[in-house]
Design a protein around this motif. Structure first.
Motif, PDB file in Angstrom:
ATOM      1  N   GLN A 337     -21.948  14.514 -36.021  1.00  0.00           N
ATOM      2  CA  GLN A 337     -21.340  15.391 -35.352  1.00  0.00           C
ATOM      3  C   GLN A 337     -22.355  16.379 -34.810  1.00  0.00           C
ATOM      4  O   GLN A 337     -23.295  17.559 -33.840  1.00  0.00           O
ATOM      5  CB  GLN A 337     -21.456  16.818 -35.671  1.00  0.00           C
ATOM      6  N   ILE A 338     -24.021  15.335 -34.587  1.00  0.00           N
ATOM      7  CA  ILE A 338     -25.264  15.974 -33.467  1.00  0.00           C
ATOM      8  C   ILE A 338     -25.321  15.539 -32.120  1.00  0.00           C
ATOM      9  O   ILE A 338     -24.383  14.360 -32.039  1.00  0.00           O
ATOM     10  CB  ILE A 338     -26.258  15.545 -34.236  1.00  0.00           C
ATOM     11  N   PRO A 339     -26.347  16.203 -31.681  1.00  0.00           N
ATOM     12  CA  PRO A 339     -25.863  15.810 -29.907  1.00  0.00           C
ATOM     13  C   PRO A 339     -26.738  14.202 -30.348  1.00  0.00           C
ATOM     14  O   PRO A 339     -27.564  13.743 -30.516  1.00  0.00           O
ATOM     15  CB  PRO A 339     -27.007  16.789 -29.821  1.00  0.00           C
ATOM     16  N   THR A 340     -25.837  13.844 -28.860  1.00  0.00           N
ATOM     17  CA  THR A 340     -25.762  12.367 -28.085  1.00  0.00           C
ATOM     18  C   THR A 340     -27.520  11.662 -28.487  1.00  0.00           C
ATOM     19  O   THR A 340     -27.649  10.679 -29.204  1.00  0.00           O
ATOM     20  CB  THR A 340     -25.669  12.156 -27.819  1.00  0.00           C
ATOM     21  N   VAL A 341     -28.183  12.632 -27.977  1.00  0.00           N
ATOM     22  CA  VAL A 341     -29.385  12.196 -27.465  1.00  0.00           C
ATOM     23  C   VAL A 341     -30.445  11.123 -28.908  1.00  0.00           C
ATOM     24  O   VAL A 341     -30.699  11.165 -29.789  1.00  0.00           O
ATOM     25  CB  VAL A 341     -30.233  12.907 -27.301  1.00  0.00           C
ATOM     26  N   LEU A 342     -29.818  12.841 -29.988  1.00  0.00           N
ATOM     27  CA  LEU A 342     -30.596  12.742 -31.434  1.00  0.00           C
ATOM     28  C   LEU A 342     -29.620  11.859 -32.409  1.00  0.00           C
ATOM     29  O   LEU A 342     -29.914  10.770 -32.981  1.00  0.00           O
ATOM     30  CB  LEU A 342     -30.355  14.547 -32.568  1.00  0.00           C
ATOM     31  N   ARG A 343     -28.611  10.785 -31.745  1.00  0.00           N
ATOM     32  CA  ARG A 343     -27.678   9.765 -33.222  1.00  0.00           C
ATOM     33  C   ARG A 343     -28.420   8.563 -32.739  1.00  0.00           C
ATOM     34  O   ARG A 343     -28.882   7.953 -32.800  1.00  0.00           O
ATOM     35  CB  ARG A 343     -26.139   9.681 -32.383  1.00  0.00           C
ATOM     36  N   LEU A 344     -28.562   8.506 -31.005  1.00  0.00           N
ATOM     37  CA  LEU A 344     -29.537   7.490 -30.352  1.00  0.00           C
ATOM     38  C   LEU A 344     -31.152   7.503 -31.097  1.00  0.00           C
ATOM     39  O   LEU A 344     -31.280   6.051 -31.383  1.00  0.00           O
ATOM     40  CB  LEU A 344     -29.947   7.779 -28.901  1.00  0.00           C
ATOM     41  N   TYR A 345     -31.475   8.393 -31.666  1.00  0.00           N
ATOM     42  CA  TYR A 345     -32.889   8.881 -32.180  1.00  0.00           C
ATOM     43  C   TYR A 345     -32.636   7.486 -33.426  1.00  0.00           C
ATOM     44  O   TYR A 345     -33.647   6.719 -34.082  1.00  0.00           O
ATOM     45  CB  TYR A 345     -33.606   9.838 -32.101  1.00  0.00           C
ATOM     46  N   GLU A 346     -31.838   8.114 -34.033  1.00  0.00           N
ATOM     47  CA  GLU A 346     -31.233   7.628 -35.601  1.00  0.00           C
ATOM     48  C   GLU A 346     -31.127   6.669 -35.453  1.00  0.00           C
ATOM     49  O   GLU A 346     -31.441   5.164 -36.434  1.00  0.00           O
ATOM     50  CB  GLU A 346     -30.418   8.131 -36.352  1.00  0.00           C
ATOM     51  N   HIS A 347     -30.187   5.683 -34.333  1.00  0.00           N
ATOM     52  CA  HIS A 347     -29.642   4.479 -34.532  1.00  0.00           C
ATOM     53  C   HIS A 347     -30.662   3.070 -33.913  1.00  0.00           C
ATOM     54  O   HIS A 347     -30.338   2.109 -33.982  1.00  0.00           O
ATOM     55  CB  HIS A 347     -28.361   4.334 -32.565  1.00  0.00           C
ATOM     56  N   CYS A 348     -31.030   4.036 -32.887  1.00  0.00           N
ATOM     57  CA  CYS A 348     -33.030   3.440 -32.839  1.00  0.00           C
ATOM     58  C   CYS A 348     -33.763   2.450 -33.711  1.00  0.00           C
ATOM     59  O   CYS A 348     -34.134   1.750 -33.529  1.00  0.00           O
ATOM     60  CB  CYS A 348     -33.712   3.389 -31.614  1.00  0.00           C
ATOM     61  N   ALA A 349     -33.844   3.438 -34.335  1.00  0.00           N
ATOM     62  CA  ALA A 349     -34.684   3.561 -35.906  1.00  0.00           C
ATOM     63  C   ALA A 349     -34.101   2.048 -36.691  1.00  0.00           C
ATOM     64  O   ALA A 349     -35.021   1.369 -36.985  1.00  0.00           O
ATOM     65  CB  ALA A 349     -34.444   4.327 -37.048  1.00  0.00           C
ATOM     66  N   SER A 350     -32.543   2.345 -37.139  1.00  0.00           N
ATOM     67  CA  SER A 350     -31.921   1.488 -37.601  1.00  0.00           C
ATOM     68  C   SER A 350     -31.642   0.114 -37.037  1.00  0.00           C
ATOM     69  O   SER A 350     -31.832  -0.673 -37.894  1.00  0.00           O
ATOM     70  CB  SER A 350     -30.733   1.879 -37.942  1.00  0.00           C
ATOM     71  N   ILE A 351     -31.815  -0.042 -35.602  1.00  0.00           N
ATOM     72  CA  ILE A 351     -31.897  -1.417 -35.116  1.00  0.00           C
ATOM     73  C   ILE A 351     -33.246  -2.506 -35.452  1.00  0.00           C
ATOM     74  O   ILE A 351     -33.406  -3.120 -35.289  1.00  0.00           O
ATOM     75  CB  ILE A 351     -31.832  -1.080 -33.988  1.00  0.00           C
ATOM     76  N   ALA A 352     -34.067  -1.222 -35.315  1.00  0.00           N
ATOM     77  CA  ALA A 352     -35.828  -2.264 -34.972  1.00  0.00           C
ATOM     78  C   ALA A 352     -35.975  -1.928 -36.834  1.00  0.00           C
ATOM     79  O   ALA A 352     -36.804  -2.902 -37.432  1.00  0.00           O
ATOM     80  CB  ALA A 352     -36.560  -1.200 -34.603  1.00  0.00           C
ATOM     81  N   ALA A 353     -36.071  -1.110 -37.676  1.00  0.00           N
ATOM     82  CA  ALA A 353     -35.913  -1.718 -39.177  1.00  0.00           C
ATOM     83  C   ALA A 353     -35.415  -1.681 -39.964  1.00  0.00           C
ATOM     84  O   ALA A 353     -35.642  -1.927 -41.146  1.00  0.00           O
ATOM     85  CB  ALA A 353     -36.982  -0.887 -39.416  1.00  0.00           C
ATOM     86  N   GLY A 354     -34.247  -1.193 -40.273  1.00  0.00           N
ATOM     87  CA  GLY A 354     -32.982  -1.140 -40.556  1.00  0.00           C
ATOM     88  C   GLY A 354     -32.362  -0.644 -41.528  1.00  0.00           C
ATOM     89  O   GLY A 354     -33.661   0.254 -42.264  1.00  0.00           O
ATOM     90  N   ARG A 355     -31.616   0.012 -41.239  1.00  0.00           N
ATOM     91  CA  ARG A 355     -30.816   1.252 -42.486  1.00  0.00           C
ATOM     92  C   ARG A 355     -30.262   0.954 -43.386  1.00  0.00           C
ATOM     93  O   ARG A 355     -29.729   0.042 -44.153  1.00  0.00           O
ATOM     94  CB  ARG A 355     -29.745   1.955 -41.041  1.00  0.00           C
ATOM     95  N   PRO A 356     -31.003   1.927 -44.970  1.00  0.00           N
ATOM     96  CA  PRO A 356     -31.012   1.820 -46.365  1.00  0.00           C
ATOM     97  C   PRO A 356     -29.505   1.229 -46.543  1.00  0.00           C
ATOM     98  O   PRO A 356     -29.459   2.154 -45.913  1.00  0.00           O
ATOM     99  CB  PRO A 356     -31.943   1.990 -47.424  1.00  0.00           C
ATOM    100  N   ALA A 357     -29.220   0.150 -47.521  1.00  0.00           N
ATOM    101  CA  ALA A 357     -27.547   0.429 -47.363  1.00  0.00           C
ATOM    102  C   ALA A 357     -27.238   1.806 -48.590  1.00  0.00           C
ATOM    103  O   ALA A 357     -26.333   2.672 -48.354  1.00  0.00           O
ATOM    104  CB  ALA A 357     -27.122  -0.792 -48.615  1.00  0.00           C
TER     105      ALA A 357
END
Length: 487
Positions: A337-357
């Motif tokens: 539910q956060i703005p798309t640019v902030l979702r992008l922010y979080e997704h880029c980080a997860s693709i780069a370093a992996g989101r913890p389980a």
């Protein structure tokens, strides 16, 4: 290497009673399918092999110490689980990765121990790692080092699936499909046993996605039930049954999700239109004038991440999340539910370093382009959730840092936890009532003191209060009473 080496690497193979973290991640991501063959290359004692066979996976394991008699053969998926970090010779390490990559026809899963585990490895410096007292070797990687090393040796782009776990796909379309599943929610199809229920499922899909599906996007049973209808008849039936308002809202949501996916794809390397998953291709055809136009709009979205003022403004208007002077904190239940640019922010980080389980709240920093995931295992039970660990990545350097907060210390904790959620979360009213009672009691007059368990307890004592679940009551010095509730 020039140094003398006398290690039996078999000592590094630990016995497991459950699947290893990398195997469990690959299983959860749908990569270890029944129709695929799997090779555990460097399987150690073979615990993952036995566990995966119990899950009906077609898996074999090879290990130079425990299973040297098994001949490693080409397989759809190759698991290289905590192997690279125990090889002391850099050239042998490279050859091992190259061989694993050659054996994988679809996917190579590489995992390695990370530098935050250094406290668990006692030893003397040896080559580019440590020689332990047990005469075993460990080379600990940073998340960025592991990513860059695997990309350099294989010549392929990698995706971080989780901290210390990277995926390398042989087929570019498979890589893009994996990213799509992480970024664009899959439409859920209703169960259908006859033509009428299949039509209901089709209407539901349109209300979810904002467009009708192509035949190859449908489950086989629905496609068969609707095959006798012409496209014109299907459109007419959908128009009769679908809610126009829901279709408009779904179209907007799908458009934003498509932009988000294309922006993440560019961050990790964008491929041609034909390699995109069929659903994404159809979304582009339905909601954009062309692939070029969709890419242009997504590029602009990605560029906005470099604009501090734009990111800050997006945080200020976000309906979900707690905004502080340095970051926006968002519970995982509210992340969509956060703005798309902030979702992008979080997704880029997860693709780069992996989101913890395991994570509960994500922290999006205003400056420095840093994202962290905080794990608060008892968020819903604890009125002020304790943070057990934090995993963060700097998007400028792609370096990641992990911090653990042991229970015996004064752990950091969260306050006003309703603010981390979306306003429509059913738990918000209960959490908000507690916050209002705490504000009236003066517990937030010294915010610099309440960030840890010890500081918070001192402020509770100063104000003569204590907590009973999500109720604030007057503190009692004797063991006789419950304490009076503060309304």
């Amino acid at each position: 290497m020039n140094q003398e080496w006398a290690s039996a690497r078999g000592r590094t193979a630990i016995g497991r009673v459950a699947l290893s973290v990398p195997a469990r991640q690959a299983l959860a991501d749908g990569q270890l399918r029944p129709e695929r063959t799997v090779l555990d290359y460097g399987c150690g004692r073979g615990d993952d092999v036995r566990a995966l066979r119990g899950l009906d996976c077609r898996v074999e394991g090879w290990d130079p110490y425990y299973r040297p008699h098994v001949r490693p053969t080409d397989s759809h998926v190759v698991l290289l689980t905590y192997v690279l970090n125990v090889i002391e010779d850099p050239e042998e390490r490279r050859r091992t990765l190259q061989r694993a990559w050659q054996l994988a026809s679809t996917l190579l899963v590489v995992s390695a121990r990370l530098t935050w585990e250094k406290s668990k490895v006692q030893g003397a410096e040896f080559g580019d790692g440590l020689l332990t007292s047990r005469r075993t070797f460990q080379h600990l990687y940073t998340a960025a080092e592991l990513r860059h090393y695997v990309e350099e040796v294989t010549g392929a782009r990698v995706v971080a699936a989780a901290p210390g776990i990277v995926y390398v796909f042989k087929d570019e379309a498979a890589r893009l499909g994996y990213i799509a599943r992480r970024v664009v929610p899959d439409a859920e199809w209703l169960r259908s046993g006859d033509t009428a229920s299949a039509l209901n499922a089709l209407v539901d899909y349109v209300e979810q996605r904002g467009r009708p599906p192509r035949i190859e996007e449908m489950p086989r049973n629905i496609a068969e039930l609707l095959a006798h209808l012409t496209p014109a008849e299907l459109r007419r039936l959908v128009q009769q049954g679908a809610d126009p308002g829901l279709i408009v809202a779904a179209a907007k949501r799908t458009t934003l999700n498509t932009l988000l996916y294309l922006a993440v794809e560019l961050f990790n390397g964008r491929g041609p239109f034909g390699d995109l998953p069929v659903g994404v291709r159809q979304d582009i055809r339905s909601f954009f004038a062309s692939y070029k136009e969709a890419c242009r709009r997504s590029d602009r979205l990605l560029l906005k991440l470099r604009d501090d003022q734009y990111v800050r403004s997006a945080m200020q208007v976000s309906v979900a999340g707690k905004l502080t002077p340095t970051a926006l904190y968002v519970h995982r239940r509210a992340i969509e539910q956060i703005p798309t640019v902030l979702r992008l922010y979080e997704h880029c980080a997860s693709i780069a370093a992996g989101r913890p389980a395991e994570w509960t709240v994500t922290k999006l920093g205003h400056r420095g382009r840093a994202v962290s995931w905080l794990d608060c295992p008892k968020f819903d039970q604890d009125p002020h959730p304790r943070i057990s660990s934090s995993y963060g990545v700097d998007l400028q350097t792609l370096e990641a840092v992990h911090t653990s907060f042991p229970p015996e210390g004064s752990r950091p904790l969260l306050h006003k936890k309703h603010e981390f959620l979306a306003p429509d979360d059913p738990d918000v009213p209960r959490y908000q009532r507690l916050t209002e009672a705490e504000v009236r009691a003066g517990l937030y007059l010294n915010p610099q003191l309440i960030g840890t368990e010890d500081g918070w307890e001192e402020e509770l004592a100063r104000c003569g209060r204590q907590l009973r679940g999500h109720r604030l009551v007057r503190r009692v010095d004797d063991a006789s009473g419950e304490g009076k509730r503060i309304s």
